[in-house]
Design an enzyme around this catalytic site. Structure first.
Site, mmCIF file in Angstrom:
data_model
loop_
_atom_site.group_PDB
_atom_site.id
_atom_site.type_symbol
_atom_site.label_atom_id
_atom_site.label_comp_id
_atom_site.label_asym_id
_atom_site.label_seq_id
_atom_site.Cartn_x
_atom_site.Cartn_y
_atom_site.Cartn_z
ATOM 1 N N GLY A 1 102.947 8.700 -9.598
ATOM 2 C CA GLY A 1 102.204 9.948 -9.710
ATOM 3 C C GLY A 1 100.811 9.741 -10.250
ATOM 4 N N MET A 3 107.106 13.175 -10.154
ATOM 5 C CA MET A 3 108.392 13.205 -10.832
ATOM 6 C C MET A 3 108.337 12.273 -12.039
ATOM 7 S SD MET A 3 109.728 15.129 -8.453
ATOM 8 C CE MET A 3 111.499 15.164 -8.635
ATOM 9 N N HIS A 38 106.584 9.017 -7.983
ATOM 10 C CA HIS A 38 107.544 8.898 -9.081
ATOM 11 C C HIS A 38 106.945 8.065 -10.203
ATOM 12 C CE1 HIS A 38 111.076 6.689 -11.000
ATOM 13 N NE2 HIS A 38 111.178 7.939 -11.406
ATOM 14 N N SER A 39 107.047 8.564 -11.425
ATOM 15 C CA SER A 39 106.601 7.842 -12.607
ATOM 16 C C SER A 39 105.127 7.439 -12.461
ATOM 17 C CB SER A 39 107.500 6.628 -12.836
ATOM 18 O OG SER A 39 107.210 6.000 -14.059
ATOM 19 N N MET A 40 104.819 6.147 -12.569
ATOM 20 C CA MET A 40 103.434 5.709 -12.446
ATOM 21 C C MET A 40 102.899 5.921 -11.043
ATOM 22 S SD MET A 40 102.409 4.816 -15.400
ATOM 23 C CE MET A 40 100.861 4.085 -14.939
#
Length: 1095
Positions: free
Chosen positions: A298, A321, A294-296
């Site tokens: 990823g 995501m 999720h976010s960073m």
């Protein structure tokens, strides 16, 4: 002893024995050196004492050495001041005075900012529609994963409130049955590692883990052959990073990636013993883990593949995501920008390899899911991976495109949105194959599954299964069945339950010896007629596309209603077939309808040739004829910018609502990235998109289709024309600037500040008067600002045409050398300049941001002035308080505003601070301390100037105030890394910060601020060396405009270099000598000791 004290006190105190016109007059060389308004100091006995040179307190000045042609600060008497006076000092202007030009620019900037923010909040806003999930998670710690398996970074994740072991990996499952707890502690499924994002929690894995467990339990209960086919449940592991802030600090991101590679090795080792002791002993040991970030998180997932401790092929599937793949969301840290550069270059180089054997990422698939306009934390444009991977290995999709989701999602809801979690969990389970060591199906099969679950099915890369299938149905018909010829429309209306089959058939003459047993289904509708026809048919059920239902009661596409089923094939997909059979197997009464037709593309496709200017001025309008296909596509190539929004209107069909089978259904879509939005029961719609966006690199393999397409499903039974129009929404477009250009306020104000400083120093070096920052702004706006706006406009236009030609790309400042930079790499950096766009239409953005920056600087300056005046009042009040209590009366002739500690104490304090910077604290902390000290210096300088009413004192205050303004604009660039350091302290991470200990990055700032605490005014420069100051400030302004938004962290280093030059100029009148340094350390200089000796 008295002589030494007199020299020291002359540095610390300033008398007020000046002529009455001292406030409005100056000498040549006025304001240079130390703040000294007279050359006599009254002793307690009333006798005057001659002062030594002002610089004697710190350095022994060499009279035979000429400095940088800067006037040496002399000790002047009143008569000498009158003799050397050659001009009249302009009368001091009120700090609150605001000329009409400054007021007008400020009001215009405020209005534009207000309109932009209001537009962002209220216009072109997507509707929220996520449903809450159901979950009851259980977390089981993996205690064996201790520091022996990981790096020193594992200690950072210690949770002493739980126990003494490092708190690292959790296995999360929905609490459905007690057996799930057993499986969690003894994993038997397929490992999935969840990586939280910036300041994210490990508990965010709950929704996806609960949905995966629930779905697999139900699926396994219905289909006993599921396990035999290689399907298993998912074992979710998650890591507690104590809400690490990864978006602001590159080293933290690298530490997490290294740590997670060790975690992957440990997770894979858990399955060896687990499978050997169960019925799955014949299955291969897992060699790969699915990553879900999720976010960073990823970005950390992609970083893992470039780390030295990465095990080859241990990662083959990554789902992210709302992850900012294209560029860092906050480029305030050098290491995070360089890490992004290294990661993206590695992925691009890998997929640019000619042969698969040379591509280490050949078996890796990457799916990036973006939330759309509701994500106000990370612009969804940054989630694009088109510049990193080809369509064969990954794609970017928006949640509004995903079937049965059809809703935009914000940055946090993307992890708990129930309808989205259902799709993601089922796609993960579909790619599982425990019979393979990688635990997943081959790459091509995984990509086909991901496209099926995440894409609408109408994209160019969507794969149809019909051409690859074998006939499964033998259909026998007689001549009595009606056949709809080519060009006619099939319409079935009435009661049916939706149990409908669509078969694509070819004539199948039954040869001698053949049997109908070759087909799994035999449908004989001939009634034993002798003239029957046999057809070998393929079922098209797997290619059915779900569309949101659009009826009179529909309001939003994500409503819980039975979706429409839609089939579409191109001619090349069905060229081998002669018939399309529609078989109605209705068994109960229900409302439904069927419409089918063959359509030529020229009849259902409209391409607009409108120019961008025509689109913005007049919009696009078209009239659909009464005789038309029930699906019409309107392609508008000039609609591709994410900065422009539109309003679309669909006319009402004259057949009336009661006679319609369905109401108009609209789909807007882009090909790159794959973004679709659906509008049900549409009469008007807000059109906004994530197409060409600022600072986004170009696609790795650019597509041929550009622009927005509008697909419109209209009821063909209403034999009437329909008006369709799209108009430019100016107010709605203003809000698009908010998300894309937030970091502009870290760069463009420094352009204005640098130009104001340039004006101030030109005035000071030429006339000896250092004007206030506000006066410099007032002079900048009418004289310099028009030229700046014209220059920025010309630069934006020239860069856009240069980018379009792609002949001379401008290199990125991160490029290590010109020889290493290839043409391809230069292309990916072409959007780093100025406002990040190569479209000449947006030439006005650069001057607009500069204009807004002027207004922002005016507001900040007045805010700083108000704050400093308020602090000065408080400082004066509390400074007199002890005298009131003791009843003493202080001599009005002596002001101790700059009675600082001794030079030796200041040097020792500075050295101590630099020592801590080199070992323990980041230089950003020292910078914040320097800002606080500078504020104190400005307060003391303002108090002293107001009490003494000397032009020299006001010059020093204006100079100190301008330095403070520059430092305040650099402070936001340093605060993110400082926040990371403070967060590490709060989680008891006391290991020294692993980065940002470069002394050269802070030493000039500290020396300059420390010099200003003594009250020393910067000397004037009379020779051509004033060009150095001029060029440095011009260079800062140019860089802030060109690269400031993309590489904001470099602005600190540029200003730091300028601060170093100011320090050199300060010490040019009194260069250090060995004798002065020895004398400095022999002098105790303590204030208490001075008083004793004086007594």
């Amino acid at each position: 002893m008295r002589s030494r004290r007199s020299s020291r006190d002359s540095k610390a105190s300033i008398t007020t024995e000046e002529s009455e016109d001292s406030e409005s007059s100056s000498v040549d060389g006025h304001g240079e050196g130390q703040l000294t308004a007279a050359n006599e100091l009254r002793s307690p006995s009333g006798e005057g004492e001659k002062l030594d040179s002002p610089a004697r307190a710190l350095w022994n000045q060499r009279r035979d050495r000429e400095p940088l042609d800067a006037t040496t600060p002399p000790t002047l008497s009143k008569e000498k001041m009158e003799d050397t006076r050659n001009f009249r000092r302009p009368r001091l202007r009120s700090v609150w005075l605001c000329p009409l030009s400054t007021l007008g620019v400020t009001l215009l900037s405020a209005f534009v900012l207000w309109a932009t923010i209001q537009s962002f909040r209220e216009r072109q806003c997507d509707i929220k529609g996520c449903r809450m999930p159901q979950m009851s998670p259980v977390y089981i710690r993996e205690k064996d994963f201790d520091t022996e398996h990981t790096s020193e970074f594992a200690k950072k994740n210690n949770r002493p409130e739980l126990n003494d072991d490092p708190f690292t990996i959790d296995c999360s499952r929905s609490q459905l049955l007690p057996s799930h707890l057993l499986r969690c502690s003894q994993p038997k499924g397929v490992p999935v590692l969840f990586i939280p994002g910036n300041a994210g929690s490990y508990k965010q894995v709950r929704p996806i883990a609960a949905e995966a467990a629930r779905y697999f339990k139900n699926a396994a209960a219905k289909d006993e052959s599921l396990l035999e086919s290689g399907q298993r449940g998912l074992d979710f592991f998650t890591v507690d990073f104590n809400e690490d802030i990864t978006a602001f600090h590159g080293q933290t991101m690298l530490d997490q990636a290294e740590y997670l590679n060790e975690a992957v090795s440990y997770i894979l080792s858990l399955y060896h013993d687990s499978r050997k002791s169960t019925m799955d002993s014949d299955l291969p040991d897992p060699s790969s883990v699915i990553l879900f970030g999720h976010s960073m998180g990823g970005i950390v997932a992609r970083t893992m593949l470039i780390m030295p401790n990465y095990q080859s092929n241990s990662i083959n599937t990554i789902i992210t995501m709302s992850a900012p793949h294209a560029r860092p969301p906050a480029p305030f840290d050098k290491q995070i920008v360089e890490t992004y550069d290294d990661i993206n270059n590695y992925w691009r180089k890998s997929f640019s390899a000619k042969w698969a054997n040379n591509n280490p990422l050949w078996h890796v698939t990457l799916v990036s899911i973006a939330g759309g306009g509701l994500d106000t934390i990370v612009p969804s444009d940054y989630a694009s991976i088109s510049s990193l991977v080809p369509d064969t290995h990954g794609f970017t999709v928006f949640t509004s495109s995903i079937p049965n989701v059809w809703v935009g999602v914000d940055h946090l809801a993307i992890l708990w949105c129930d309808q989205l979690m259902k799709v993601v969990a089922r796609s993960m389970l579909d790619i599982v194959d425990v019979k393979r060591p990688g635990q997943t199906k081959p790459r091509a099969e995984r990509m086909r599954i991901f496209k099926k679950w995440y894409l609408t099915g109408m994209e160019p890369i969507a794969e149809k299964t019909l051409p690859h299938k074998d006939p499964t149905t033998l259909l026998t018909l007689d001549n009595s069945h009606s056949i709809v010829n080519l060009g006619q429309r099939l319409k079935l209306d009435g009661a049916r339950d939706g149990n409908l089959e669509v078969l694509y058939c070819s004539v199948f003459p039954l040869q001698a010896g053949q049997t109908a047993a070759l087909f799994s289904m035999n449908m004989d509708l001939s009634g034993d007629s002798s003239g029957s026809t046999r057809l070998a048919c393929k079922n098209a059920a797997e290619d059915v596309i779900d569309l949101p239902a659009s009826v009179r009661t529909s309001r939003q596409p994500f409503e819980q209603a039975q979706p429409f089923s839609y089939l579409r094939y191109d001619l090349e997909d069905i060229a081998e077939h002669q018939f399309v059979a529609v078989v109605d197997k209705a068994s109960r009464v229900a409302q439904g309808w069927v419409i089918a037709e063959f359509v030529e593309k020229k009849d259902s496709y409209i391409r607009s040739n409108a120019s961008l200017r025509g689109l913005l001025m007049d919009g696009v309008r078209t009239t659909l004829p009464a005789e038309r296909p029930f699906v019409t596509e309107i392609h508008i190539p000039v609609m591709h910018s994410s900065l422009l929004t539109y309003n679309m209107h669909v006319g009402v069909q004259s057949c009336g609502e009661n006679g319609q089978l369905f109401t108009p259904l609209l789909r807007q879509y882009l090909v790159d990235p794959y973004e679709s939005k659906f509008f049900v029961n549409v009469h008007s719609a807000d059109i906004n998109l994530h197409g060409s966006a600022p600072f986004i690199p170009p696609a790795l393999r650019p597509g041929s289709k550009r622009g927005l397409s509008l697909q419109l499903w209209l009821d063909p039974t209403c034999n009437s024309t329909v008006e369709v129009s799209a108009e430019f929404d100016f107010l709605g477009s203003l809000g698009r600037l908010t998300m894309r250009y937030r970091t502009v306020f870290a760069a463009f104000p420094l352009l204005v500040v640098a130009l104001v400083l340039r004006i101030q120093f030109q005035e000071y070096d030429n006339k000896g008067h250092f004007m206030s920052f506000g006066e410099g702004l007032d002079r900048l706006i009418p004289r310099t600002l028009p030229y700046v706006l014209v220059a920025l406009s010309a630069l934006a236009i020239s860069l856009s045409f240069t980018g379009a030609e792609q002949e001379n790309p401008v290199p990125s400042p991160l490029s290590k050398s010109t020889t290493e930079q290839s043409t391809t790499a230069a292309d990916f950096a072409k959007n780093d300049l100025l406002v990040g766009l190569q479209d000449p239409f947006f030439w006005f953005l650069a001057p607009l941001f500069a204009l807004i920056a002027v207004g922002v600087c005016v507001v900040l300056n007045y805010g700083a002035v108000l704050s400093l005046h308020s602090l000065t009042i408080l400082y004066t009040f509390f400074g007199k308080w002890p005298a009131w209590i003791s009843g003493e009366r202080r001599s009005p002739a002596i002001t101790t505003a700059f009675s600082t500690s001794s030079p030796r104490r200041r040097i020792m304090t500075t050295l101590m601070l630099l020592f801590f910077v080199a070992t323990l604290i980041p230089y950003q902390f020292a910078y914040m301390v320097a800002c606080i000290v500078q504020i104190a210096t400005c307060v003391r300088a303002l108090k002293f100037a107001r009490e003494n009413r000397s032009g020299t004192c006001w010059d020093f205050y204006h100079y100190a105030h301008s330095i403070l303004i520059v430092m305040l604009w650099i402070l936001p660039i340093n605060l993110p890394v400082l926040a990371v350091w403070i967060h590490n302290l709060t989680v008891h991470w006391l290991t020294p910060f692993s980065s940002h200990h470069n002394l050269l990055s802070i030493m000039p700032f500290i020396l300059l601020v420390e010099t200003l605490t003594t009250g020393n005014m910067i000397p004037r420069i009379r020779n051509r060396l004033w060009l150095v100051t001029d060029l440095l400030l011009l260079g800062l302004a140019a860089y802030a405009a060109l690269y400031g938004v993309t590489y904001a962290y470099r602005l600190h280093h540029l200003v730091n270099f300028i601060a170093g030059w100011f320090v050199i100029v300060h010490f040019s009148t009194a260069p250090p000598t060995i004798t002065g340094i020895i004398d400095l350390f022999n002098d105790d200089g303590d204030d208490d000791g001075s008083k004793k000796r004086h007594q």
